[in-house]
Design an enzyme around this catalytic site. Structure first.
Site, PDB file in Angstrom:
ATOM      1  N   THR A 159     -10.673  -7.129  -5.193  1.00 15.23           N
ATOM      2  CA  THR A 159     -12.004  -7.117  -5.820  1.00 15.23           C
ATOM      3  C   THR A 159     -12.669  -5.749  -5.633  1.00 15.23           C
ATOM      4  O   THR A 159     -13.613  -5.414  -6.337  1.00 15.23           O
ATOM      5  CB  THR A 159     -12.904  -8.221  -5.212  1.00 15.23           C
ATOM      6  OG1 THR A 159     -12.776  -8.179  -3.786  1.00 15.23           O
ATOM      7  CG2 THR A 159     -12.521  -9.605  -5.708  1.00 15.23           C
ATOM      8  N   GLU A 160     -12.158  -4.977  -4.685  1.00 17.08           N
ATOM      9  CA  GLU A 160     -12.711  -3.631  -4.441  1.00 17.08           C
ATOM     10  C   GLU A 160     -12.013  -2.569  -5.296  1.00 17.08           C
ATOM     11  O   GLU A 160     -12.518  -1.454  -5.451  1.00 17.08           O
ATOM     12  CB  GLU A 160     -12.566  -3.238  -2.958  1.00 17.08           C
ATOM     13  CG  GLU A 160     -13.471  -4.018  -2.010  1.00 17.08           C
ATOM     14  CD  GLU A 160     -13.038  -5.456  -1.783  1.00 17.08           C
ATOM     15  OE1 GLU A 160     -11.816  -5.717  -1.728  1.00 17.08           O
ATOM     16  OE2 GLU A 160     -13.922  -6.331  -1.701  1.00 17.08           O
ATOM     17  N   ASN A 161     -10.827  -2.891  -5.823  1.00 20.05           N
ATOM     18  CA  ASN A 161     -10.061  -1.876  -6.572  1.00 20.05           C
ATOM     19  C   ASN A 161     -10.720  -1.461  -7.894  1.00 20.05           C
ATOM     20  O   ASN A 161     -10.339  -0.450  -8.490  1.00 20.05           O
ATOM     21  CB  ASN A 161      -8.626  -2.356  -6.831  1.00 20.05           C
ATOM     22  CG  ASN A 161      -7.735  -2.311  -5.607  1.00 20.05           C
ATOM     23  OD1 ASN A 161      -6.776  -3.072  -5.481  1.00 20.05           O
ATOM     24  ND2 ASN A 161      -8.031  -1.426  -4.659  1.00 20.05           N
ATOM     25  N   ASP A 198       0.829  -1.204   0.000  1.00 18.71           N
ATOM     26  CA  ASP A 198       0.000   0.000   0.000  1.00 18.71           C
ATOM     27  C   ASP A 198       0.868   1.261   0.000  1.00 18.71           C
ATOM     28  O   ASP A 198       1.976   1.246   0.522  1.00 18.71           O
ATOM     29  CB  ASP A 198      -0.904  -0.020   1.242  1.00 18.71           C
ATOM     30  CG  ASP A 198      -2.040   0.973   1.142  1.00 18.71           C
ATOM     31  OD1 ASP A 198      -2.276   1.511   0.038  1.00 18.71           O
ATOM     32  OD2 ASP A 198      -2.696   1.231   2.163  1.00 18.71           O
ATOM     33  N   GLY A 199       0.335   2.309  -0.576  1.00 20.28           N
ATOM     34  CA  GLY A 199       1.007   3.614  -0.491  1.00 20.28           C
ATOM     35  C   GLY A 199       1.570   4.116  -1.810  1.00 20.28           C
ATOM     36  O   GLY A 199       2.202   5.175  -1.848  1.00 20.28           O
ATOM     37  N   ASN A 200       1.330   3.398  -2.893  1.00 23.47           N
ATOM     38  CA  ASN A 200       1.853   3.845  -4.206  1.00 23.47           C
ATOM     39  C   ASN A 200       1.307   5.220  -4.582  1.00 23.47           C
ATOM     40  O   ASN A 200       2.027   6.079  -5.098  1.00 23.47           O
ATOM     41  CB  ASN A 200       1.439   2.875  -5.323  1.00 23.47           C
ATOM     42  CG  ASN A 200       2.047   1.502  -5.157  1.00 23.47           C
ATOM     43  OD1 ASN A 200       2.980   1.332  -4.396  1.00 23.47           O
ATOM     44  ND2 ASN A 200       1.501   0.527  -5.876  1.00 23.47           N
ATOM     45  N   TRP A 233       2.784   7.998  -2.488  1.00 23.68           N
ATOM     46  CA  TRP A 233       4.202   8.149  -2.872  1.00 23.68           C
ATOM     47  C   TRP A 233       4.299   9.035  -4.120  1.00 23.68           C
ATOM     48  O   TRP A 233       5.134   9.934  -4.192  1.00 23.68           O
ATOM     49  CB  TRP A 233       4.790   6.765  -3.143  1.00 23.68           C
ATOM     50  CG  TRP A 233       6.262   6.722  -3.413  1.00 23.68           C
ATOM     51  CD1 TRP A 233       7.269   6.582  -2.497  1.00 23.68           C
ATOM     52  CD2 TRP A 233       6.901   6.802  -4.701  1.00 23.68           C
ATOM     53  NE1 TRP A 233       8.490   6.571  -3.131  1.00 23.68           N
ATOM     54  CE2 TRP A 233       8.299   6.711  -4.485  1.00 23.68           C
ATOM     55  CE3 TRP A 233       6.437   6.947  -6.009  1.00 23.68           C
ATOM     56  CZ2 TRP A 233       9.226   6.747  -5.526  1.00 23.68           C
ATOM     57  CZ3 TRP A 233       7.363   6.989  -7.043  1.00 23.68           C
ATOM     58  CH2 TRP A 233       8.739   6.894  -6.794  1.00 23.68           C
ATOM     59  N   GLU A 239       1.074 -13.369  12.326  1.00 25.71           N
ATOM     60  CA  GLU A 239       1.536 -12.169  13.015  1.00 25.71           C
ATOM     61  C   GLU A 239       1.392 -11.015  12.023  1.00 25.71           C
ATOM     62  O   GLU A 239       1.527 -11.233  10.809  1.00 25.71           O
ATOM     63  CB  GLU A 239       3.018 -12.315  13.408  1.00 25.71           C
ATOM     64  CG  GLU A 239       3.310 -13.497  14.306  1.00 25.71           C
ATOM     65  CD  GLU A 239       2.859 -13.270  15.743  1.00 25.71           C
ATOM     66  OE1 GLU A 239       2.835 -12.105  16.176  1.00 25.71           O
ATOM     67  OE2 GLU A 239       2.514 -14.262  16.409  1.00 25.71           O
ATOM     68  N   ARG A 296      -0.956   9.037  -9.918  1.00 24.30           N
ATOM     69  CA  ARG A 296      -0.949   7.812  -9.117  1.00 24.30           C
ATOM     70  C   ARG A 296      -0.274   6.641  -9.832  1.00 24.30           C
ATOM     71  O   ARG A 296       0.425   5.830  -9.222  1.00 24.30           O
ATOM     72  CB  ARG A 296      -2.386   7.434  -8.731  1.00 24.30           C
ATOM     73  CG  ARG A 296      -3.067   8.449  -7.832  1.00 24.30           C
ATOM     74  CD  ARG A 296      -4.516   8.062  -7.577  1.00 24.30           C
ATOM     75  NE  ARG A 296      -4.587   6.730  -7.011  1.00 24.30           N
ATOM     76  CZ  ARG A 296      -4.369   6.450  -5.722  1.00 24.30           C
ATOM     77  NH1 ARG A 296      -4.074   7.414  -4.876  1.00 24.30           N
ATOM     78  NH2 ARG A 296      -4.448   5.221  -5.283  1.00 24.30           N
TER      79      ARG A 296
HETATM   80  C1  FPP Z   1      -2.096   0.221  -3.190  1.00 21.70           C
HETATM   81  O1  FPP Z   1      -1.591   1.537  -3.190  1.00 21.70           O
HETATM   82  C2  FPP Z   1      -1.591  -0.495  -4.319  1.00 21.70           C
HETATM   83  C3  FPP Z   1      -2.346  -1.077  -5.298  1.00 21.70           C
HETATM   84  C4  FPP Z   1      -3.806  -1.063  -5.313  1.00 21.70           C
HETATM   85  C5  FPP Z   1      -1.705  -1.728  -6.429  1.00 21.70           C
HETATM   86  C6  FPP Z   1      -0.556  -2.611  -6.082  1.00 21.70           C
HETATM   87  C7  FPP Z   1       0.259  -2.735  -7.264  1.00 21.70           C
HETATM   88  C8  FPP Z   1       1.610  -2.669  -7.297  1.00 21.70           C
HETATM   89  C9  FPP Z   1       2.490  -2.606  -6.118  1.00 21.70           C
HETATM   90  C10 FPP Z   1       2.318  -2.631  -8.549  1.00 21.70           C
HETATM   91  C11 FPP Z   1       2.322  -3.800  -9.412  1.00 21.70           C
HETATM   92  C12 FPP Z   1       2.377  -5.143  -8.821  1.00 21.70           C
HETATM   93  C13 FPP Z   1       2.801  -6.182  -9.545  1.00 21.70           C
HETATM   94  C14 FPP Z   1       2.706  -7.558  -9.042  1.00 21.70           C
HETATM   95  C15 FPP Z   1       3.392  -5.967 -10.856  1.00 21.70           C
HETATM   96  P1  FPP Z   1      -2.633   2.721  -3.256  1.00 21.70           P
HETATM   97  O2  FPP Z   1      -2.828   3.076  -4.676  1.00 21.70           O
HETATM   98  O3  FPP Z   1      -3.872   2.350  -2.529  1.00 21.70           O
HETATM   99  O4  FPP Z   1      -1.851   3.834  -2.507  1.00 21.70           O
HETATM  100  P2  FPP Z   1      -2.510   4.981  -1.637  1.00 21.70           P
HETATM  101  O5  FPP Z   1      -3.153   4.319  -0.451  1.00 21.70           O
HETATM  102  O6  FPP Z   1      -1.340   5.820  -1.252  1.00 21.70           O
HETATM  103  O7  FPP Z   1      -3.492   5.717  -2.497  1.00 21.70           O
END
Ligand code: FPP
Length: 246
Positions: free
Chosen positions: A70-72, A24-26, A29, A211, A37
């Site tokens: 499934t919520e994304n 989480d956190g992309n 970031w 854990e 995003r």
């Molecule tokens: C949550 O961050 C992240 C996701 C919903 C996507 C996860 C995907 C990756 C890490 C990249 C690709 C993975 C693979 C296996 C190639 P967020 O968007 O909810 O961040 P935020 O909470 O800061 O908005």
């Protein structure tokens, strides 16, 4: 079977055999850098390689990562399409490296809603790495814990209806055989990055005795070093699986 015995873990001093990560956190970031995003998701995808490759250093045999829930689907069309395209690119680009590094890849989640081209790539990656016996990497894509339990229950009910399963025999060892994770041990350690302390429908059944580590680091900043620190910390924990220390 006893949960500790099933996991091959019965006390402190051992690192986690199975680590599951909510990446989480992309978005934050990227936003903190004034970027869209998707820029964060691309940075997050690059981080996956380092974390997969460091697993043998810490005795982690199974790594499960939450890529899309499934919520994304509720995100904007631009973000969803960008993520789907990123998954296709990641699989095509990493296929050879993963196969050469002896990584066995599996996908969990509900595939029918995914684009046919993406599913074909997922199938190919699974086939190409099927004989590997190094790190077992499981990627959760269009995955939700409740959805998984509902799909498993449907198949279980079908087996009862067709007479191949006696309802009287159903116990807590029966349902896991119908889950997407049926061939995997339960996670020992679940890590969530980015400071949120919730599990967001991830591996609900399987994490009953896991854990948890909720850390502030945003996923694109998560390093092998931090993974090592969390694995070492896990080894100091006293896991009793509901029992008492004898
Ligand atoms: C949550 O961050 C992240 C996701 C919903 C996507 C996860 C995907 C990756 C890490 C990249 C690709 C993975 C693979 C296996 C190639 P967020 O968007 O909810 O961040 P935020 O909470 O800061 O908005």
């Amino acid at each position: 079977m006893d949960v500790a015995a099933q996991n091959g873990r019965d006390g402190a001093g051992l690192g986690p055999r199975h680590v599951a990560i909510i990446m989480d956190g992309n978005g934050r970031w990227a936003q903190s850098r004034g970027r869209p995003r998707l820029f964060g998701h691309h940075a997050g995808a690059r981080r996956v390689r380092e974390i997969v490759e460091c697993c043998p250093d810490f005795g982690v045999k199974y790594l499960t990562i939450f890529a899309f829930s499934t919520e994304n689907w509720k995100r904007t069309q631009v973000e969803v399409a960008g993520l789907m395209s990123l998954f296709r690119r990641y699989i095509s680009k990493e296929m050879t490296a993963l196969a050469d590094k002896n990584v066995r890849v599996r996908f969990i989640g509900d595939r029918p809603r995914l684009d046919a081209k993406l599913v074909a790539l997922m199938d190919r990656l699974e086939e190409k790495t099927a004989e590997n016996d190094g790190t077992h990497l499981t990627i959760a894509l269009n995955y939700g814990g409740r959805d998984e339990v509902a799909r498993a229950t449907k198949r279980l009910a079908q087996d009862v209806a067709n007479g191949s399963l006696d309802p009287e025999s159903v116990d807590e060892e029966t349902l896991p055989k119908y889950l997407d994770t049926c061939v995997l041990p339960d996670p020992d350690l679940v890590i969530r990055t980015s400071g949120e302390a919730r599990i967001s429908n991830f591996l609900l059944w399987q994490s009953a005795y896991a854990e948890y580590e909720f850390i502030d680091t945003l996923w694109p900043d998560f390093t092998a070093e931090e993974m090592g620190r969390l694995c070492a910390k896990f080894g100091t924990r006293d896991r009793r699986f509901g029992g008492v220390k004898t």
